[in-house]
Design an enzyme around this catalytic site. Structure first.
Site, mmCIF file in Angstrom:
data_model
loop_
_atom_site.group_PDB
_atom_site.id
_atom_site.type_symbol
_atom_site.label_atom_id
_atom_site.label_comp_id
_atom_site.label_asym_id
_atom_site.label_seq_id
_atom_site.Cartn_x
_atom_site.Cartn_y
_atom_site.Cartn_z
ATOM 1 N N SER A 1 0.809 -1.217 0.000
ATOM 2 C CA SER A 1 0.000 0.000 0.000
ATOM 3 C C SER A 1 0.842 1.267 0.000
ATOM 4 C CB SER A 1 -0.934 0.012 1.218
ATOM 5 O OG SER A 1 -0.179 0.008 2.422
ATOM 6 N N TYR B 1 14.397 -2.473 15.020
ATOM 7 C CA TYR B 1 14.268 -2.726 13.583
ATOM 8 C C TYR B 1 15.440 -3.563 13.094
ATOM 9 C CZ TYR B 1 14.263 -1.651 8.548
ATOM 10 O OH TYR B 1 14.289 -1.737 7.180
#
Length: 333
Positions: free
Chosen positions: A19, A158
């Site tokens: 997206s 991360y």
């Protein structure tokens, strides 16, 4: 075992995290080249808009709303691809999120959710894809990071998740090879890429979060992904600047430990207010291809050379020469 991959125009490609950012750019590029594309993400409004844009230009695409952290939703997305197009040829694990925070300050629920998306999203996607690719062959491509190879301050959780992703992908490749399955397994490791990931992140530092420099355009990652969909590649690093960082961190880990924290000021802009919303738990922001904050480099000679083995040899020699020069300079200092 021989792995044969189809031209992009003949493929059905499933892309998670489609997206926004790398996933969206890759989906549009694949569709422009004739592929049938299945866009997967949580944000239905952004997916619908992306599919409308693709089909308006003559492309063939559908979307499936799914959180990659939910294996049942991932399996449902794969089933939708099979129902519409009859098969899957390439599966791209791209969905990812980030947290800007020191590890000691990272809320545990955020840390766990990040791993649910970045690591388990990869696990769910890959293990879902294997049965669809087992007989006809194909590719499983996972978007890791140069943070798969070196740690990072502030983007610590991360980096840890991307290390885990690399371990999973490498082990999966070994097992599929041992089982003689005709499935190519590729890890794509981008440097800093101009996507909205910093604005989508959970931000616990002062000022607006920034993408670690040097920053490259997401189209370069899309090129690498679609190259791996057609040619067997073990791994691809996108961005020579990132590759240099990995080399330095690998060969001089003590120096990285000592001076790596100097990167911290580069990861936020204290002159700009931080984006308060985050897509870590819910897709509260509409998707977009690029950040609109840090424009990325449009070319990478290193990444182009990686796709051509003869040229890569020359790049490797240049890299060795550069590393030797650094070592010589240190010795003389």
């Amino acid at each position: 075992m021989k792995i044969t991959l189809k031209p992009i125009a003949d493929q059905v490609i499933v892309i998670t995290g489609a997206s926004s950012g790398i996933g969206l750019v890759t989906a549009k590029s694949a569709a422009e080249q004739g592929a049938k594309v299945v866009l997967v993400a949580r944000n239905e409004a952004s997916l619908r808009k992306a599919v409308e844009e693709i089909t308006a230009k003559g492309g063939d695409a559908i979307f499936a709303v799914a959180d990659v952290g939910d294996v049942k939703a991932v399996r449902a997305a794969a089933a939708a691809a099979k129902t519409r197009y009859g098969r899957i040829d390439t599966w791209v694990n791209n969905a990812g999120t980030a947290i800007y925070s020191k590890l000691i300050d990272t809320p545990l629920d955020e840390h766990e959710k990040l791993f649910r998306t970045n690591y388990f999203g990869t696990v769910h996607g890959a293990l879902t894809a294997v049965p669809y690719l087992r007989d006809g062959g194909g590719a499983i491509i996972t978007v890791g990071s140069i943070a798969s190879d070196i740690p990072s301050p502030i983007l610590s959780a991360y980096a840890a998740s991307k290390h885990a992703v690399k371990g999973f992908v490498d082990a999966l490749r070994m097992e599929l090879t041992a089982d003689a399955l005709p499935i190519a397994v590729t890890l794509v490791k981008p440097s800093g890429i101009d996507t909205p990931i910093a604005q989508h992140a959970a931000n616990h530092v002062d000022g607006e979060a920034l993408i670690p420099p040097p920053v490259y355009d997401p189209a370069l990652v899309a090129i690498a992904i679609l190259d791996a969909a057609q040619h067997v590649r073990r791994d691809i690093t996108v961005g020579g600047g990132g590759r240099l960082q990995v080399l330095l961190g690998t060969h001089f880990p003590g120096m990285l430990d000592r001076f790596g924290g100097l990167m911290t000021p580069m990861l936020s802009d204290k002159t700009r207010p931080k984006t308060r919303s985050t897509t870590l738990f819910e897709p509260v922001q509409l998707g977009q291809e690029r950040s609109g904050v840090q424009s990325g480099r449009q070319t990478s000679l290193y990444t182009a050379a990686e796709r051509h083995p003869a040229a890569m040899g020359a790049v490797a020699l240049a890299g060795v020469a550069g590393l030797a020069a650094i070592l010589l300079a240190r010795r003389r200092a």
